[in-house]
Design an enzyme around this catalytic site. Structure first.
Site, short mmCIF file in Angstrom:
data_model
loop_
_atom_site.label_atom_id
_atom_site.label_comp_id
_atom_site.label_asym_id
_atom_site.label_seq_id
_atom_site.Cartn_x
_atom_site.Cartn_y
_atom_site.Cartn_z
CE LYS A 165 -1.98 12.82 -10.61
NZ LYS A 165 -1.09 11.89 -10.61
CB SER A 190 -2.69 14.76 -14.63
OG SER A 190 -3.98 15.23 -15.11
CE1 TYR A 214 -5.85 12.70 -10.17
CE2 TYR A 214 -6.28 14.33 -11.93
CZ TYR A 214 -5.70 13.11 -11.50
OH TYR A 214 -4.74 12.41 -12.26
CG ASP A 225 -1.98 1.05 1.24
OD1 ASP A 225 -1.64 2.29 0.56
OD2 ASP A 225 -2.68 1.18 2.04
#
Length: 231
Positions: free
Chosen positions: A138, A119, A134, A39
Site C-alpha cells: 500500500k 489504505s 500488505y 484474474d
C-alpha cells in the site's frame, strides 16, 4: 476493478458472479452494470477485459483499482509465494490496469479519472501482527499515485488521479473473514468500522469535483479509530 462511462459500468473480478448478482439488483436503475471474469494478477486477463470493453462498450472514462488482498505473511517468517500474491495484485495488477486505462483515455482525448483504493496502511506502518508486506504494497500505491500524477502533468494530460485510503472497513479482509480465529474476533469486536457504502460515497465525492479540481489523497476513518487498530 471497475471501468466506467456515463451509461455503463464494467466490474472485473475472479468472482464475477457477485457482480452479476449486483447487476440484477440494479436492473431497474439507469445505466447497466456488466461483469467480466478475470484474474487481475494476469496481464493477459487484464488486456482481454480492456479489449472486451473497447469492442462492446464506449471508451473508458473512469478506472477504479479496488482489487486487493492481504496475507498473514510477515517479513521474518512469511513465505515468498504469499508475498508475491500480495504484490502481484495490489501493485502490479493496479499498475497494468492503470496503463491500459490511460492508453484509452489518451487515444480518445478523455479527461478521465483513475482512483486507487489505498489504505491508511499505505501511509504509516502499523504495529499490528502480520500485515508488514500488505503495508509495503500500500505504500507502493501511495508512491504510484503521485508518480502517475506527475507523469500525466508531464504529458499535458487532464486525467485526474485519486488515492482513497480507508481505515478499518467491514469486509472479508477484516471482521467478515470466514476463517477468523477467536483471538482476531475478540480484537475486531472492540474496533469501530466503516461500511462499504461509506467508501463508495467517498469515491463519488472525488468523482464529482469540477474539472479543474483534483483530490490526490482522501483518507477516511471511523470515529474513534486508533491508527494501529487498522489493517
Amino acid at each position: 476493478m471497475v471501468l466506467s462511462m456515463d451509461r455503463w459500468v464494467l466490474g472485473i473480478a475472479r468472482r464475477s458472479e457477485r457482480i452479476e448478482e449486483s447487476a440484477k439488483l440494479l436492473s431497474n436503475k439507469q445505466g447497466k452494470l456488466h461483469a467480466i471474469k478475470a484474474d487481475l494478477t494476469k496481464e493477459e486477463d487484464i488486456l482481454k477485459a480492456f479489449k472486451w470493453a473497447k469492442d462492446n462498450l464506449e471508451p473508458v472514462h473512469i478506472l477504479i483499482n479496488n482489487a486487493g488482498r492481504g496475507a498473514k505473511a510477515n517479513l521474518t517468517e512469511g513465505e515468498t509465494r504469499q508475498w508475491k500474491k500480495v504484490f502481484d495484485l495490489n501493485v502490479l495488477g493496479l499498475s497494468m490496469a492503470t496503463r491500459e486505462a490511460v492508453k484509452v483515455m489518451k487515444e480518445n482525448q478523455i479527461n478521465g479519472h483513475i482512483i486507487h483504493m489505498n489504505s491508511v496502511a499505505g501511509h504509516q506502518v502499523l504495529n499490528f501482527r502480520g500485515p508488514s508486506v500488505y503495508c509495503a504494497s500500500k505504500f507502493a500505491v501511495t508512491a504510484l499515485t503521485e508518480t502517475l500524477r506527475q507523469e500525466l502533468n508531464q504529458q499535458g494530460l487532464k486525467i485526474k488521479v485519486t488515492s482513497v485510503s480507508p481505515g478499518m472497513v467491514e469486509s472479508e479482509m477484516t471482521n467478515l473473514h470466514p476463517n477468523l480465529t477467536p483471538e482476531m474476533k475478540a480484537v475486531y469486536e472492540k474496533m469501530p468500522f466503516l461500511k462499504s457504502e461509506d467508501i463508495a460515497d467517498a469515491v463519488v465525492y472525488a468523482l464529482s469535483t469540477p474539472e479543474h479540481v483534483q483530490i490526490p489523497e482522501l483518507t477516511i476513518k471511523p470515529v474513534g479509530e486508533k491508527i494501529n487498530d487498522c489493517v
